[in-house]
Design an enzyme around this catalytic site. Structure first.
Site, PDB file in Angstrom:
ATOM      1  N   ASP A 237      36.926  38.675  37.559  1.00  0.00           N
ATOM      2  CA  ASP A 237      37.687  39.691  38.285  1.00  0.00           C
ATOM      3  C   ASP A 237      39.144  39.740  37.812  1.00  0.00           C
ATOM      4  O   ASP A 237      39.756  38.696  37.576  1.00  0.00           O
ATOM      5  CB  ASP A 237      37.642  39.331  39.784  1.00  0.00           C
ATOM      6  CG  ASP A 237      38.334  40.353  40.632  1.00  0.00           C
ATOM      7  OD1 ASP A 237      37.884  41.511  40.643  1.00  0.00           O
ATOM      8  OD2 ASP A 237      39.338  40.007  41.288  1.00  0.00           O
TER       9      ASP A 237
ATOM     10  N   GLU B 262      36.427  42.136  33.813  1.00  0.00           N
ATOM     11  CA  GLU B 262      36.851  43.351  34.516  1.00  0.00           C
ATOM     12  C   GLU B 262      38.237  43.732  34.007  1.00  0.00           C
ATOM     13  O   GLU B 262      39.251  43.209  34.456  1.00  0.00           O
ATOM     14  CB  GLU B 262      36.910  43.129  36.037  1.00  0.00           C
ATOM     15  CG  GLU B 262      37.083  44.445  36.764  1.00  0.00           C
ATOM     16  CD  GLU B 262      38.121  44.445  37.879  1.00  0.00           C
ATOM     17  OE1 GLU B 262      38.311  45.511  38.489  1.00  0.00           O
ATOM     18  OE2 GLU B 262      38.755  43.417  38.141  1.00  0.00           O
TER      19      GLU B 262
HETATM   20  C1  GLC Z   1      39.191  43.813  41.271  1.00  0.00           C
HETATM   21  C2  GLC Z   1      38.174  44.286  42.271  1.00  0.00           C
HETATM   22  C3  GLC Z   1      38.861  44.963  43.400  1.00  0.00           C
HETATM   23  C4  GLC Z   1      39.854  44.002  44.026  1.00  0.00           C
HETATM   24  C5  GLC Z   1      40.785  43.384  42.973  1.00  0.00           C
HETATM   25  C6  GLC Z   1      41.534  42.215  43.510  1.00  0.00           C
HETATM   26  O1  GLC Z   1      39.879  44.837  40.685  1.00  0.00           O
HETATM   27  O2  GLC Z   1      37.251  45.128  41.645  1.00  0.00           O
HETATM   28  O3  GLC Z   1      37.953  45.439  44.347  1.00  0.00           O
HETATM   29  O4  GLC Z   1      40.616  44.686  44.978  1.00  0.00           O
HETATM   30  O5  GLC Z   1      40.083  42.920  41.868  1.00  0.00           O
HETATM   31  O6  GLC Z   1      40.757  41.061  43.494  1.00  0.00           O
END
Ligand code: GLC
Length: 620
Positions: free
Chosen positions: A267, A309
């Site tokens: 993440d 991500e």
């Molecule tokens: C990522 C997740 C999102 C979250 C962020 C903080 O971008 O997809 O939903 O708010 O991380 O952890």
């Protein structure tokens, strides 16, 4: 211990030692570069061995198979689905009892959205973890997770989970100790007595949640300190300058991998290293850490894939694949393509999308992208504004148009949805809505307009057909397979009301899912339409991730054409982004083609595509 067991253990140990030997020098080099700490490195290596020993034999066998077949995830049958466990089936046991449905969806990869312990009301959809080794009670236990992953594996389903490594919840044990002034734990975060240094950071660091959580620091009255919080105030950024943070987080990662997780979604990975006078995004140290993670997983659990991500522009995304010799992530999200797709829906002009696909198609074929129409997050309008500018479209007004369009206020729009984090300073806003609502299903349903509904369903299917034709792994958001519309209930929930992303995170509607076999219903039409596409995708080798893929000129601004070629087989897909029927001529139609959905033969020099329709043409 019997003799057999002893031999087995010795064999296992030598597998580990070989893997370690393969990576040791580079791993040590990078670790020393970042931390210069020998004893912490020794501890890391000792722990890698411990986690390897703890890994069960089924998983070890899975690792060995996958080491022999490293491209296992690049096949044309891979199809993902993401969901929140409670929304989908109440809890982990519930998910286990719904695996038949997942199989009916042809899905062999489930992304279980964050399920680790978090504080209700201060959870950011689970992305504020208070214990990396505990499942949220209402969802089950670690044993339930192990049972679920084992059941999934029996059915050939891979399991993905989030590893939220940039921050912890303020309720995490470390954060609680830090708050009480324990220096050991304060050094795991970014604490400041005065606002001097935070102020310097604020000069160069952009905001993630400009409206719902402005600023990158939070004042802690009781602790008399500021703490860095790039996301919500209750999500405290971890300080990866501290080797203790890196080591412990790697142990958490391996602990979770050992529960049977196949895909670890890292993440918010671009954010994990902070440096004054920078944007604190994508710094070189981030890549060092991801590379180390990749080696660590290859040493302990090589069957596990890393999914980064990285919600950024393409130049920032691609480096997360690393290089062929020194790979980082196995997979990344195709985020610009996703946003450009919706731009194309709103403009009926495929030129930018074609350009974007050309960029992706020119990348090395080892790169695997996750393709999606939408996820649990908002859609940010990260488009190639340089290219749009040349067409006379200016960034700010175009974003405004897209947001107006998808709210159903501009253009010939049938979309429904809401803005997200509208920034009064930059004028920027992102967008939230389900695929079906953005395609017009919600509006047509409310207005009870069968003609409009038919068009909306066709748009939903066309977008999926187009998404399936991109190289990589398509991922559905649960509920999209039956055309679920926006859920406005979040507005009544004080914990969620301020965060419009909940509009597209509604619970799975199992009552509507009963209609999937009834072709007269919206659910049935979408589900069966998707099933057909999934079957074709599984059957045709041209959908292999590393097939050749390219775009083809159609001489019609609303019709996108994609070609794919693999081992002597060729396919052409045509996708009509307009509400008018089109007939196009494409130069590449050499010889006879058969349309895979209808089975009909196609005249080579002109192809008719219905409004919001598509054709999958296969060369005979
Ligand atoms: C990522 C997740 C999102 C979250 C962020 C903080 O971008 O997809 O939903 O708010 O991380 O952890």
């Amino acid at each position: 211990m019997g003799k057999e067991e002893k031999t087995k253990q010795a064999e296992e140990e030598s597998v580990f030692q070989n893997r370690l030997a393969r990576h040791h020098d580079e791993l040590r080099w990078l670790y020393m570069e970042l931390y210069g700490n020998d004893s912490m490195f020794a501890e890391l290596c000792f722990q890698l061995n411990r986690f390897y020993q703890e890994r069960n034999r089924e998983l070890k066998a899975r690792d060995l198979d996958r080491e022999k077949n490293r491209g296992w995830y690049k096949t044309n049958d891979m199809l993902g689905m993401m969901f929140y466990i409670d929304n989908f089936a109440g809890n982990m046991k519930g998910v286990e009892s719904r695996l038949d449905y997942i199989e009916q969806c042809n899905v062999n990869y489930v992304h279980l959205m964050p399920f680790l312990d978090t504080t209700e009301g201060r959870s950011d959809g689970g992305y504020a973890v208070s214990d990396f080794r505990k499942v949220k009670e209402k969802l089950g236990s670690m044993e339930d997770l192990e049972s679920l992953t084992a059941s999934c594996h029996k059915r050939g389903i891979n399991v993905c989970m989030d590893f939220v490594m940039n921050h912890t919840s303020e309720d995490h044990e470390w954060a609680r100790k830090a708050r009480q002034g324990d220096g050991e734990y304060m050094s795991r975060y970014f604490f400041y007595r005065t606002y001097d240094e935070p102020a310097l950071y604020e000069r160069t660091v952009p905001q993630v949640f400009p409206t719902t959580a402005p600023g990158n620091f939070t004042w802690l009255e009781d602790a008399g300190h500021y703490v860095m919080t790039s996301f919500y105030p209750y999500q405290w950024d971890l300080n990866y300058r501290n080797p203790r943070v890196f080591n412990e987080m790697m142990y958490n990662f391996l602990y979770l991998a050992n529960r049977g997780i196949d895909i670890i979604r890292i993440d918010a990975v671009p954010y994990i290293w902070k440096e004054l006078n920078t944007s604190c995004r994508n710094l070189p140290q981030v890549h060092t850490i991801v590379r180390m993670m990749r080696m660590i997983s290859e040493i302990v659990c090589p069957g596990v894939l890393l999914l980064g991500e990285v919600v950024m522009e393409p130049e920032k995304v691609v480096p997360y694949f690393g290089t062929v010799e020194k790979p980082e992530c196995h997979m990344l999200y195709n985020v610009t393509t996703m946003a450009t797709t919706w731009h194309t829906v709103a403009t009926r002009d495929v030129r930018l999308l074609k350009r974007q696909l050309d960029i992706v198609n020119s990348l090395p074929r080892e790169y695997v992208f996750l393709n999606y129409l939408r996820c649990h997050d908002d859609i940010g309008w990260g488009l190639d504004y340089g290219a749009l500018m040349r067409e006379g479209m200016e960034e700010r007004s175009h974003k405004q148009y897209l947001n107006d369009y998808f709210q159903g206020r501009a253009g010939e729009s049938n979309s429904r949805g809401e803005l997200y984090n509208a920034d009064p300073v930059t004028g920027d806003a992102r967008f939230c809505g389900t695929t079906a609502s953005m395609c017009g299903v919600e509006k047509a349903g409310a207005e009870q307009d069968p003609g409009a509904m038919e068009r909306a369903v066709r748009l939903v299917l066309m977008l999926h057909a187009y998404m399936f034709m991109q190289s990589g792994i398509p991922v559905l958001y649960s509920g999209d397979e039956i055309g679920q519309i926006n859920d406005y209930a979040y507005r009544e929930d004080p914990d969620k009301a301020a965060d419009s992303r909940y509009i597209h995170r509604g619970p799975m509607n199992w009552r509507l899912a009963e209609n999937i076999r009834n072709g007269d219903t919206v659910e049935g039409k979408i589900f069966q339409g998707l099933s057909r596409l999934e079957q074709i995708r599984k059957a045709e080798k041209v959908f292999m991730t590393d097939a050749d893929a390219w775009t083809i000129e159609t001489h019609d601004q609303s019709v996108l054409c994609i070609g794919r070629y693999f081992e002597g087989e060729k396919m052409i897909g045509l996708f009509n982004f307009s509400e008018w029927e089109k007939t196009v001529q494409i130069d590449e139609m050499d010889g006879d083609y058969v349309e895979l959905i209808s089975g009909g033969k196609t005249e080579p020099d002109s192809v008719r595509i219905p409004a919001y329709g598509f054709c999958y043409l296969k060369k005979k």
